[in-house]
Write an enzyme that holds these catalytic residues in place. Sequence first.
Site, PDB file in Angstrom:
ATOM      1  N   HIS A 145     -10.732 -14.275 -15.700  1.00 14.13           N
ATOM      2  CA  HIS A 145     -10.211 -14.362 -17.061  1.00 14.13           C
ATOM      3  C   HIS A 145      -9.713 -15.768 -17.369  1.00 14.13           C
ATOM      4  O   HIS A 145      -9.706 -16.197 -18.524  1.00 14.13           O
ATOM      5  CB  HIS A 145      -9.097 -13.333 -17.269  1.00 14.13           C
ATOM      6  CG  HIS A 145      -9.280 -12.536 -18.522  1.00 14.13           C
ATOM      7  ND1 HIS A 145     -10.312 -11.640 -18.688  1.00 14.13           N
ATOM      8  CD2 HIS A 145      -8.590 -12.523 -19.686  1.00 14.13           C
ATOM      9  CE1 HIS A 145     -10.241 -11.099 -19.889  1.00 14.13           C
ATOM     10  NE2 HIS A 145      -9.206 -11.627 -20.517  1.00 14.13           N
TER      11      HIS A 145
ATOM     12  N   ARG B 118     -16.611 -11.615 -19.621  1.00 18.46           N
ATOM     13  CA  ARG B 118     -15.642 -10.970 -18.727  1.00 18.46           C
ATOM     14  C   ARG B 118     -16.281 -10.745 -17.359  1.00 18.46           C
ATOM     15  O   ARG B 118     -17.500 -10.665 -17.230  1.00 18.46           O
ATOM     16  CB  ARG B 118     -15.192  -9.626 -19.309  1.00 18.46           C
ATOM     17  CG  ARG B 118     -14.542  -9.729 -20.689  1.00 18.46           C
ATOM     18  CD  ARG B 118     -14.214  -8.340 -21.241  1.00 18.46           C
ATOM     19  NE  ARG B 118     -13.555  -8.401 -22.537  1.00 18.46           N
ATOM     20  CZ  ARG B 118     -14.185  -8.343 -23.709  1.00 18.46           C
ATOM     21  NH1 ARG B 118     -15.512  -8.216 -23.739  1.00 18.46           N
ATOM     22  NH2 ARG B 118     -13.511  -8.407 -24.842  1.00 18.46           N
TER      23      ARG B 118
ATOM     24  N   LYS C  53     -16.744  -4.236 -24.201  1.00 16.54           N
ATOM     25  CA  LYS C  53     -15.873  -3.072 -24.308  1.00 16.54           C
ATOM     26  C   LYS C  53     -16.413  -2.100 -25.351  1.00 16.54           C
ATOM     27  O   LYS C  53     -16.915  -2.505 -26.389  1.00 16.54           O
ATOM     28  CB  LYS C  53     -14.459  -3.511 -24.691  1.00 16.54           C
ATOM     29  CG  LYS C  53     -13.727  -4.260 -23.580  1.00 16.54           C
ATOM     30  CD  LYS C  53     -12.304  -4.582 -23.989  1.00 16.54           C
ATOM     31  CE  LYS C  53     -11.545  -5.239 -22.851  1.00 16.54           C
ATOM     32  NZ  LYS C  53     -10.158  -5.566 -23.237  1.00 16.54           N
TER      33      LYS C  53
ATOM     34  N   HIS D 113     -14.538 -10.461 -29.328  1.00 15.52           N
ATOM     35  CA  HIS D 113     -13.289  -9.911 -29.848  1.00 15.52           C
ATOM     36  C   HIS D 113     -13.551  -9.197 -31.173  1.00 15.52           C
ATOM     37  O   HIS D 113     -14.196  -9.760 -32.062  1.00 15.52           O
ATOM     38  CB  HIS D 113     -12.264 -11.025 -30.102  1.00 15.52           C
ATOM     39  CG  HIS D 113     -11.642 -11.566 -28.852  1.00 15.52           C
ATOM     40  ND1 HIS D 113     -11.018 -12.794 -28.790  1.00 15.52           N
ATOM     41  CD2 HIS D 113     -11.544 -11.049 -27.598  1.00 15.52           C
ATOM     42  CE1 HIS D 113     -10.566 -12.997 -27.572  1.00 15.52           C
ATOM     43  NE2 HIS D 113     -10.878 -11.954 -26.826  1.00 15.52           N
TER      44      HIS D 113
ATOM     45  N   TYR E 259      -5.876 -18.791 -28.610  1.00 16.68           N
ATOM     46  CA  TYR E 259      -6.492 -19.978 -28.006  1.00 16.68           C
ATOM     47  C   TYR E 259      -6.368 -21.223 -28.884  1.00 16.68           C
ATOM     48  O   TYR E 259      -6.928 -22.264 -28.563  1.00 16.68           O
ATOM     49  CB  TYR E 259      -7.978 -19.709 -27.739  1.00 16.68           C
ATOM     50  CG  TYR E 259      -8.210 -18.612 -26.739  1.00 16.68           C
ATOM     51  CD1 TYR E 259      -7.917 -18.792 -25.399  1.00 16.68           C
ATOM     52  CD2 TYR E 259      -8.708 -17.386 -27.137  1.00 16.68           C
ATOM     53  CE1 TYR E 259      -8.121 -17.783 -24.475  1.00 16.68           C
ATOM     54  CE2 TYR E 259      -8.921 -16.366 -26.219  1.00 16.68           C
ATOM     55  CZ  TYR E 259      -8.623 -16.570 -24.897  1.00 16.68           C
ATOM     56  OH  TYR E 259      -8.818 -15.571 -23.998  1.00 16.68           O
TER      57      TYR E 259
ATOM     58  N   ARG F  53     -12.503 -17.553 -18.655  1.00 12.29           N
ATOM     59  CA  ARG F  53     -12.720 -17.115 -20.047  1.00 12.29           C
ATOM     60  C   ARG F  53     -11.770 -17.876 -20.980  1.00 12.29           C
ATOM     61  O   ARG F  53     -12.164 -18.322 -22.054  1.00 12.29           O
ATOM     62  CB  ARG F  53     -12.499 -15.601 -20.113  1.00 12.29           C
ATOM     63  CG  ARG F  53     -12.790 -14.950 -21.457  1.00 12.29           C
ATOM     64  CD  ARG F  53     -12.800 -13.437 -21.240  1.00 12.29           C
ATOM     65  NE  ARG F  53     -12.617 -12.674 -22.453  1.00 12.29           N
ATOM     66  CZ  ARG F  53     -13.599 -12.343 -23.295  1.00 12.29           C
ATOM     67  NH1 ARG F  53     -14.833 -12.756 -23.051  1.00 12.29           N
ATOM     68  NH2 ARG F  53     -13.359 -11.617 -24.362  1.00 12.29           N
TER      69      ARG F  53
END
Length: 299
Positions: free
Chosen positions: A245, A150, A174, A271, A280, A248
Site C-alpha cells: 500500500h 492493490r 473491490k 476509488h 494524496y 500505492r
Amino acid sequence: MANTLTDQLHSFIEYLQIEKQYSTYTFEQYRHDIEDFYVFMKEQGLRSLEEVEYFDARLYLTGLHEKQLMRASISKKISSLRSFYRFLNREEQLDTNPFSFVNLPKKEQRLPKFFYEEEIQVLLEACNGDSLLDIRNKAIFELLYGTGIRVSECANLQLKDVDMALSTILVKGKGNKERYVPFGSFAQDALTAYINQSRPSLIKEQSHSAVFVNHRGGALTPRGIRLILNKIVEKASLTAKISPHMLRHTFATHLLNNGADMRTVQELLGHSDLSATQVYTHVTKDQLRKTYLAHHPRA
C-alpha cells in the site's frame, strides 16, 4: 421478535452480497456489527428495530466509548447500523433511521506514507539480478509502483488480463469492479522479461494462468508479495518499512506532484469516491521548495 430481526439481517446481508457485491470479509463485518447491536437491544428491552429511537442510538454510542474502543471501530459500527436502517427504509420495512443524526467520532487525519523518488531508485536498483526470482521480483515492484494497484489485485492478475500491445492491465478491484490501468515502458520491459524468461521455468509442471508465481510454481499470494517487498528493502539497506500500500501511496503522490489531475488519479486507483483520493493532495517539502523557486518573483 427474534425471527423478524434475523430475517431483516438476512435480507441486508443478501443485499450486500448480490447487489453491492461485497467480499465475504466485508459483509461478515456488517453482520458482526449488527448482531452486537441486537445484544444491546435485548439488554434495553427493545423488541424490534422500529422501537429504537435517537436516544437509544446515542446510548449505544456512549456504551461503545465506555468500552474504550478505537474511534475507527466505533465509526465502523455506527456506519454499519446507519446503512442497515437505510436499507430497511428503502425496502419500506421501517420509516425512520435513528442513526441518521448520530455524530461519528472524528478520524485522525494521517498523511499516507510514501517513498521519495530517490528512495524508489535505490529500491529499483536492489531489484536487479539475473536469477529467476530476481526477474520476477523486479516485475512485481515495477508493476506495483508503475500502476498503483492493490496487492490483492496484483496477486489475482491473470495472463489474459495483461495486454502488452496496449500496455494495459485489466484489474478486478473491490466489489468485482473492473478497470483498465496503463503501465509504462519500465514495467513493460520487466513484465516481458519475467513472462518470457522466468515464469515458464518457475511454473514447472503446473497449469494455471496467474501472472505471478512462487518458487514452487503456485500462484503467489498477497502475503508472499509482502515478503518479497520486505526482502527488497533489506537488500537496499533502507530503514523504512515497506508495504504494497505504501507503493500505492507513492504512485498517487508522484503523479499528483508531477501535475496529474485528481480525477485521473482517482480512476487509476479505482476509488469510487473522490474524497478517498484527496488524501494524496499533500506535497513533499522538496516539491514545495521547487515550486516556490520556480514561480515566486523574489525567490
